[in-house]
Design a protein around this motif. Structure first.
Motif, PDB file in Angstrom:
ATOM      1  N   ARG A   1       0.849  -1.181   0.000  1.00  0.00           N
ATOM      2  CA  ARG A   1       0.000   0.000   0.000  1.00  0.00           C
ATOM      3  C   ARG A   1       0.891   1.239   0.000  1.00  0.00           C
ATOM      4  N   TYR A   2       0.651   2.103  -0.954  1.00  0.00           N
ATOM      5  CA  TYR A   2       1.436   3.318  -1.110  1.00  0.00           C
ATOM      6  C   TYR A   2       1.328   4.155   0.168  1.00  0.00           C
ATOM      7  N   PRO A   3       2.440   4.464   0.824  1.00  0.00           N
ATOM      8  CA  PRO A   3       2.378   5.175   2.104  1.00  0.00           C
ATOM      9  C   PRO A   3       1.664   6.522   2.048  1.00  0.00           C
ATOM     10  N   LYS A   4       1.701   7.190   0.899  1.00  0.00           N
ATOM     11  CA  LYS A   4       1.055   8.490   0.782  1.00  0.00           C
ATOM     12  C   LYS A   4      -0.458   8.386   0.578  1.00  0.00           C
ATOM     13  N   ASP A   5      -0.920   7.244   0.094  1.00  0.00           N
ATOM     14  CA  ASP A   5      -2.348   7.013  -0.144  1.00  0.00           C
ATOM     15  C   ASP A   5      -2.578   5.512  -0.097  1.00  0.00           C
ATOM     16  N   GLU A   6      -2.986   4.996   1.044  1.00  0.00           N
ATOM     17  CA  GLU A   6      -3.057   3.561   1.243  1.00  0.00           C
ATOM     18  C   GLU A   6      -4.188   2.888   0.473  1.00  0.00           C
ATOM     19  N   SER A   7      -5.000   3.662  -0.223  1.00  0.00           N
ATOM     20  CA  SER A   7      -6.008   3.055  -1.098  1.00  0.00           C
ATOM     21  C   SER A   7      -5.403   2.637  -2.432  1.00  0.00           C
ATOM     22  N   VAL A   8      -4.145   3.000  -2.669  1.00  0.00           N
ATOM     23  CA  VAL A   8      -3.455   2.700  -3.924  1.00  0.00           C
ATOM     24  C   VAL A   8      -2.379   1.647  -3.669  1.00  0.00           C
TER      25      VAL A   8
ATOM     26  N   ARG B   1      13.141   6.689  -3.038  1.00  0.00           N
ATOM     27  CA  ARG B   1      14.003   7.866  -3.173  1.00  0.00           C
ATOM     28  C   ARG B   1      13.194   9.151  -3.114  1.00  0.00           C
ATOM     29  N   TYR B   2      11.925   9.071  -3.495  1.00  0.00           N
ATOM     30  CA  TYR B   2      11.084  10.262  -3.613  1.00  0.00           C
ATOM     31  C   TYR B   2      10.059  10.381  -2.486  1.00  0.00           C
ATOM     32  N   TRP B   3       9.430   9.266  -2.088  1.00  0.00           N
ATOM     33  CA  TRP B   3       8.348   9.366  -1.101  1.00  0.00           C
ATOM     34  C   TRP B   3       8.603   8.576   0.170  1.00  0.00           C
ATOM     35  N   GLY B   4       9.798   8.015   0.327  1.00  0.00           N
ATOM     36  CA  GLY B   4      10.180   7.453   1.609  1.00  0.00           C
ATOM     37  C   GLY B   4      10.041   5.948   1.755  1.00  0.00           C
ATOM     38  N   PHE B   5      10.037   5.524   3.001  1.00  0.00           N
ATOM     39  CA  PHE B   5      10.104   4.111   3.346  1.00  0.00           C
ATOM     40  C   PHE B   5       8.699   3.478   3.410  1.00  0.00           C
ATOM     41  N   VAL B   6       8.659   2.163   3.218  1.00  0.00           N
ATOM     42  CA  VAL B   6       7.392   1.422   3.262  1.00  0.00           C
ATOM     43  C   VAL B   6       7.297   0.698   4.602  1.00  0.00           C
TER      44      VAL B   6
ATOM     45  N   HIS C   1      10.632  -0.937   8.521  1.00  0.00           N
ATOM     46  CA  HIS C   1      10.393  -0.311   7.220  1.00  0.00           C
ATOM     47  C   HIS C   1      11.315  -0.925   6.162  1.00  0.00           C
ATOM     48  N   TYR C   2      11.007  -0.614   4.893  1.00  0.00           N
ATOM     49  CA  TYR C   2      11.794  -1.122   3.774  1.00  0.00           C
ATOM     50  C   TYR C   2      12.038  -0.007   2.766  1.00  0.00           C
TER      51      TYR C   2
ATOM     52  N   GLU D   1       9.759  14.258  -1.679  1.00  0.00           N
ATOM     53  CA  GLU D   1       8.719  14.779  -0.801  1.00  0.00           C
ATOM     54  C   GLU D   1       9.138  14.670   0.661  1.00  0.00           C
ATOM     55  N   ASP D   2       8.354  15.311   1.520  1.00  0.00           N
ATOM     56  CA  ASP D   2       8.536  15.125   2.946  1.00  0.00           C
ATOM     57  C   ASP D   2       7.865  13.815   3.345  1.00  0.00           C
ATOM     58  N   PHE D   3       8.516  13.036   4.198  1.00  0.00           N
ATOM     59  CA  PHE D   3       7.965  11.741   4.594  1.00  0.00           C
ATOM     60  C   PHE D   3       8.512  11.372   5.971  1.00  0.00           C
ATOM     61  N   PRO D   4       7.861  10.425   6.669  1.00  0.00           N
ATOM     62  CA  PRO D   4       8.373   9.991   7.966  1.00  0.00           C
ATOM     63  C   PRO D   4       9.812   9.472   7.856  1.00  0.00           C
TER      64      PRO D   4
END
Length: 297
Positions: A148-155, A266-271, A251-252, A228-231
């Motif tokens: 699940r994409y961390p920025k939008d978990e519906s995706v 690289r762009y939106w962070g860790f999973v 995380h991964y 982006e900014d991410f945890p």
């Protein structure tokens, strides 16, 4: 709305109808059928054998069938419950199909590939909440994972696991190192990208003894634009050569095989581990090329 939630609601609704039919409505229909047949038999007895209808046995069975037939609203609920339950169980706990929507995993996976994802390899998770209830195999570097994409978990996204918890992943000058060890690359013939109508440099990458192909475009600069900014953003250092990240616990770090055309860690962070859906392992269909069918790394 999340498809798993829709399927769960359908299971509940059709299940209630199925149970109600077995315990309430079907016994009522049987009583009505028995009463109708008894009345028919009495009428036949009154007229006697001489005037009895030769089609009486057929009429009698048809009368019973009519009384036993489910009403339309039960036919479209209770009747579908077993099928929906099987689909829900298989999709939630065994295997789930996905379609590749983008070229971020080229050349391993192409746009239009229909893939299967093993849902129990990393442990069985409850549908909807994705809570793990059994301990499966650990994620390994090189696994192709749907999450699940961390920025939008519906995706749902699909990438390759590069860094495990505690790893230091560096992608500098388009060269990958993990914990200070360079990931070996062997040049392959240039790859023609049909989607972009051009050639890209292709290499065979070896991560923990597992080989897979990757693409690099020499015309694209190595630095990351638009991160982006991410945890745990402070775990990453960005420079003109690329990025260096230390993967936080639980995380991964994920990357696409099409390295210059992949929005990834690289762009939106860790999973987070909680976002893992399963391990992709098989292409079951590609309508543009049946030769694509088969397992992959």
């Amino acid at each position: 709305m999340n498809f798993a939630l829709i399927l769960f609601v359908l299971v509940v609704v059709t299940g209630i109808a199925w149970v109600a039919d077995k315990l309430v409505f079907m016994p009522r229909r049987r009583l009505a059928a028995d009463a109708a047949v008894d009345e028919f038999d009495r009428q036949q007895a009154r007229v006697g054998e001489r005037f009895a209808d030769e089609n009486a046995p057929v009429t009698r069975q048809q009368l019973r069938n009519d009384k036993l037939r489910q009403p339309w609203w039960l036919e479209y609920t209770a009747s579908f419950f077993p099928v929906i339950l099987v689909v829900f169980f298989v999709r939630s706990f065994i295997v789930e199909p996905f379609k590749i929507p983008s070229g971020s995993m080229v050349p391993t996976l192409l746009v239009g590939d229909f893939i299967l994802v093993n849902k129990f390899h990393y442990g069985i998770r409850l549908p909807i909440t994705n809570t793990r209830i059994t301990q499966g195999a650990p994620v390994q570097r090189g696994d192709v994972i749907v999450f699940r994409y961390p920025k939008d978990e519906s995706v749902d996204y699909i990438k390759r696991a590069i860094g495990l918890p505690g790893d230091v992943v560096a992608y500098q000058d388009k060269k990958l190192t993990v914990n200070g060890q360079p990931v070996p690359e062997t040049p392959l013939p240039d790859y023609f990208d049909e989607e972009r109508i051009g050639y890209a440099k292709q290499f065979e990458e070896t991560i923990d003894g597992r080989k897979n192909a990757i693409l690099n475009n020499p015309a694209v600069p190595p630095y990351v634009i638009g991160a982006e900014d991410f945890p745990y953003h402070d775990n990453c250092q960005y420079n003109e050569r690329g990025v260096i990240c230390k993967v936080p616990p639980g995380h991964y770090f994920m990357m696409g095989d099409n390295r210059d055309n992949s929005a990834d860690s690289r762009y939106w962070g860790f999973v987070p581990d909680a976002n893992i859906v399963g391990r992709a392992f098989f292409i079951w269909m590609n309508f543009s090329s049946l030769r694509r069918i088969g397992s992959f790394q």
